[in-house]
Design a protein around this motif. Structure first.
Motif, short mmCIF file in Angstrom:
data_model
loop_
_atom_site.label_atom_id
_atom_site.label_comp_id
_atom_site.label_asym_id
_atom_site.label_seq_id
_atom_site.Cartn_x
_atom_site.Cartn_y
_atom_site.Cartn_z
N LEU A 295 0.93 -1.22 -0.19
CA LEU A 295 0.14 -0.10 -0.05
C LEU A 295 0.99 1.20 0.11
N ALA B 288 -0.26 11.14 7.22
CA ALA B 288 0.12 10.12 6.36
C ALA B 288 -1.17 9.32 6.16
N LEU B 289 -1.54 9.25 4.70
CA LEU B 289 -2.83 9.06 4.39
C LEU B 289 -2.60 8.31 3.11
N PHE B 290 -3.70 7.20 2.94
CA PHE B 290 -3.78 6.74 1.46
C PHE B 290 -5.28 7.17 1.19
N PRO B 291 -5.21 8.14 0.14
CA PRO B 291 -6.57 8.90 0.00
C PRO B 291 -7.60 8.07 -0.66
N GLY B 292 -7.23 6.93 -1.12
CA GLY B 292 -8.39 6.05 -1.68
C GLY B 292 -8.41 5.95 -3.48
N ASP B 293 -8.70 4.81 -3.88
CA ASP B 293 -8.73 5.02 -5.27
C ASP B 293 -9.75 6.02 -6.00
N GLN C 16 -10.36 10.88 0.06
CA GLN C 16 -10.16 11.79 1.30
C GLN C 16 -9.51 12.93 0.63
N GLU D 287 2.79 10.91 2.42
CA GLU D 287 3.42 11.52 3.77
C GLU D 287 3.68 12.97 3.63
#
Lengths: 334, 468
Positions: free
Chosen positions: B400, B414-419, B435, B404
């Motif tokens: 994943l 620190a984020l995975f904003p989504g597909d 997000q 950052e």
């Protein structure tokens, strides 16, 4: 069929204790500070292409094998026969035979290994467009380019956001660009020699042999630049072309000679015809060199990088001018 | 005394003509709707160009730079003295400040001129210019909102008013427009012109436009100069509104407010809208259109549809052929058009393909028309200045990539904003949109050029052919 859309995941940045400016070096530093279910992702090893299957023997192969087998049997028979008769000369034959077998075997083994490597390269090259770039370091190593300055620059310029296609473009430009330049110099060098020699030599048969000899040397020199040697089939293709060139040059030589004799041309006319003929031979040689370049290069050329005959022709002329200039200045000095 | 001005003007024109005819001169226009990152893009572009001649240049995919033929670039005094200069120093100061911040947005037209020196490979230039060749690049920044006024040129005041009435059928817009409508509720076709009232009405209408932009994320603002007046702030030409009250029967009286608004509308069309196309747009050689696809994807379907509609309108400016009068009037000559999805560092690299697909679907119509006009079109995903860093982790057994960085308020993120959605966002997407993520630029250590994302490829497309 398709994977479901992934939604957002928020991590705790405090736990992801983050050294600044450490994008490339970071993964190792992070290891101790991660939230429980996360850990640093390790890229899997670059895929080593599977071993090519053993080549299947065609009827020709079986024929060759059969003849070889028969020959060996005959040889053994002969040796045993002679040894039985106690003739001393046969003892001399034995080491010679051993040498021949060892030499030929070694050569064959080397050829076989080269062939396998070339097949692997070809496989990499075929895979290249569809989007995996982590084979590039292995490719550089296989071609002996991993210690070059260009490779170091490639590694420093590649960033995580570069797509595989971009990484390949960079590789082609930074790592192979230097090899391209070297190969181009080789082409100019060997084809200008061919041009001069053909211009000087008066006999068609000599011309043909010269072109054959120079072209073969050039092929090896170009292959050396890319750290590969030519494959069997590509060598055959190129050889056929070399032969065709040689025939053309021989014919041209014969026709000009005879034609000039018939026309009773003057010395200057003869000279200029020879120069033109030499240049033609040089250009044919250069064209062959460009083809050899695209066969030897581990990644195919992008449209911008493709060497152009026009450019090489200019270089060739300049090179020849310089050589001739040197010749004349030496003459004047002596 | 002898007046030298005409002579100087002539000399200036001649030298421009000479540079143009020798192809040594490019006018590169940068536009985009507000907050699409124009100022950051130009600041970063100039910054990268100024550093491009140095060893540590970070533009590997720009041919002329990678092959070492580029000697460098420097800013030179601009030729059009009446156009404000682009605030490069201020932008750079903001980006390299402590803490780093995004440059303040520009509110009008501005310009900056660069001189590039390079070794040419072209035999003719090598012959003419000696060892080094020069290319002058003029970068022009203007608000994309100004291009939205193009359709006004074909509308009368009554037609335009009618169109606004239709827009206000949407309840959320009507609610925002209430104070303005209330202010004019007593008006009718015979109301006399009153300067104070006209100013108040115009102010109320402008406030409504600002509110629609800020609160609802609406980009489709007409007339564009109301929110971005440039040098016309407070001028009477901007003091009119559409007429949503009873219109006069027959011809309006000469003294009436309606007649005055109509006159100003016509003046606005003729001088501000047509004037912009005539004086500036017609002289652009290359055009960059920056699009922020991410913000509407976070805000909701209404914002997304609005962006699509707005871009459609904006791109009409590149459909020369559709109306002959347009070609006759302005004779535009843009030959390369780059659509760039900015802020690509706010999504993970594996989503860049999806982002590019979104951008291409948004600009589809415009690209087809532009190509038909013989304009070369490209779409790219880029980030002028890097704000986010990418890290690949293992999350629940799968790789994943997370982003950052530091939020605008200084908190680490620190984020995975989504597909991103594939193609047009559908109902399922709006259930769980990406997000929102707003990062400030990474601190710059000044040892080399700032980190960016694909500016080199943008440069290759925009200037590559001029630096052969």
């Amino acid at each position: 069929m398709t994977q479901p859309r992934r939604t957002a995941i928020r991590l705790d940045p405090a736990e992801l204790a983050q050294p600044r400016h450490a994008e490339r070096a970071s993964p190792v530093d992070l290891a101790g500070h991660l939230p429980p279910e996360t850990e640093v992702w390790q890229d899997p090893e670059p895929p080593v292409p599977p071993e090519p299957p053993l080549p299947r023997l065609g009827s020709l192969g079986w024929g060759v094998l059969g003849v070889l087998g028969l020959g060996t049997v005959q040889l053994a028979w002969w040796l045993v026969d002679r040894l039985g008769q106690g003739v001393g000369l046969a003892w001399l034959w034995l080491p010679v035979l051993a040498l021949v077998v060892i030499g030929a075997g070694g050569r064959l083994f080397k050829e076989w290994r080269q062939l396998r490597r070339l097949k692997r390269l070809a496989r990499w090259r075929a895979e290249a467009p569809d989007g995996k770039a982590n084979y590039l370091p292995a490719l550089a190593k296989a071609c002996g380019l991993a210690d070059t300055e260009g490779y170091a620059r490639w590694q420093s310029q590649c960033e995580p956001h570069h797509s595989p296609a971009e990484q390949q473009a960079l590789f082609s430009q930074l790592v192979l660009g230097h090899a391209d330049n070297l190969a181009r110099q080789q082409i100019v060098r060997w084809s200008s020699e061919a041009a001069v020699l053909v211009a000087i030599s008066p006999l068609a048969i000599v011309d043909m042999l010269l072109v054959l000899w120079r072209s073969l040397r050039m092929l090896d020199a170009i292959a050396d630049c890319y750290g590969v040697s030519l494959g069997y089939w590509s060598r055959i293709t190129l050889l056929r072309q070399i032969l065709r060139h040689a025939i053309y040059i021989g014919a041209a030589e014969a026709v000009t000679e005879v034609g000039l004799d018939w026309l009773g041309a003057e010395l200057t006319a003869r000279l200029s015809t020879r120069v033109a003929q030499g240049l033609g031979a040089g250009l044919l040689c250069a064209r062959l060199g460009i083809q050899a370049m695209s066969l030897c290069r581990p990644l195919s050329f992008s449209p911008n990088e493709r060497p152009r005959l026009a450019q090489i022709r200019l270089d060739l002329l300049q090179h020849l001018k310089r050589q001739l200039g040197n010749l004349f200045s030496k003459d004047q000095a002596s | 005394m002898f007046d030298r001005r005409p002579l100087q003007a002539l000399q200036h024109q001649l030298s421009t003509l000479a540079e143009r005819s020798l192809d040594r001169h490019v006018r590169l226009a940068v536009t985009g709707l507000s907050r699409s990152g124009k100022t950051a893009f130009i600041t970063a572009l100039v910054h990268q160009l100024e550093q491009a001649g140095l060893q540590q240049a970070r533009l590997p995919l720009w041919q002329v730079c990678a092959s070492g033929r580029l000697l460098g670039a420097r800013r030179v005094p601009q030729q059009h003295h009446h156009i404000p200069s682009f605030g490069y120093e201020a932008g750079l100061a903001a980006l390299s400040g402590e803490p780093p911040a995004w440059p303040a947005p520009t509110r009008g037209l501005s310009e900056l001129r660069l001189e590039l020196r390079y070794h040419s490979r072209h035999p003719l230039w090598r012959h003419l210019g000696g060892d080094t060749s020069r290319l002058f690049v003029e970068i022009v920044d203007y608000p994309g909102e100004w291009l939205l006024d193009l359709p006004l040129l074909q509308q009368s005041y009554a037609q335009w008013s009618q169109q606004v009435r239709k827009q206000l059928a949407a309840p959320e817009l009507a609610a925002l427009a209430a104070p303005w409508l209330q202010l004019g509720s007593a008006l009718n076709g015979t109301s006399r012109y009153d300067e104070a009232l006209a100013a108040r009405l115009a102010q109320a209408y402008t406030d409504y436009l600002h509110a629609a932009k800020a609160q609802l994320g609406r980009q489709l603002i007409q007339p564009g100069r109301f929110v971005l007046p440039g040098e016309y702030a407070g001028a009477p030409v901007l003091q009119f509104t559409p007429w949503l009250w009873p219109a006069p029967e027959g011809a309006p009286g000469r003294e009436s407010l309606y007649a005055m608004f109509e006159q100003r509308f016509e003046h606005y069309k003729r001088h501000l809208v047509a004037g912009f196309y005539h004086d500036h747009f017609a002289s652009f050689d290359r055009q960059v259109v920056l699009v922020d696809c991410l913000q509407p994807l976070q805000q909701g379907p209404a914002a997304w549809d609005d962006l699509a509609q707005t871009l459609g309108l904006l791109l009409q400016s590149f459909q020369y052929g559709q109306s002959n009068w347009w070609r006759r009037l302005f004779a535009p000559r843009i030959d390369r058009l780059l659509f760039a999805a900015s802020k690509a560092d706010h999504v993970t690299p594996d989503q860049h393909g999806a982002l590019q697909a979104l951008l291409e679907s948004l600009t589809q119509g415009g690209r087809a028309h532009a190509r038909f006009e013989g304009i070369q079109v490209a779409s790219q995903v880029l980030a002028s200045v890097r704000a986010g860093q990418f890290h690949t982790l293992t999350h629940q057994g799968k790789p994943l990539t997370v982003i950052e960085g530091t939020g605008l308020d200084g908190t680490p993120v620190a984020l995975f904003p989504g597909d991103l959605p594939i193609g047009r966002p559908d109902a399922a997407y709006w259930q769980a949109p990406i997000q929102p993520l707003a990062l400030r630029p990474r601190p710059w250590d000044q040892t080399g050029p700032m980190a960016h994302l694909r500016l080199d490829q943008a440069l290759e497309f925009l200037l590559g052919d001029k630096l052969r």
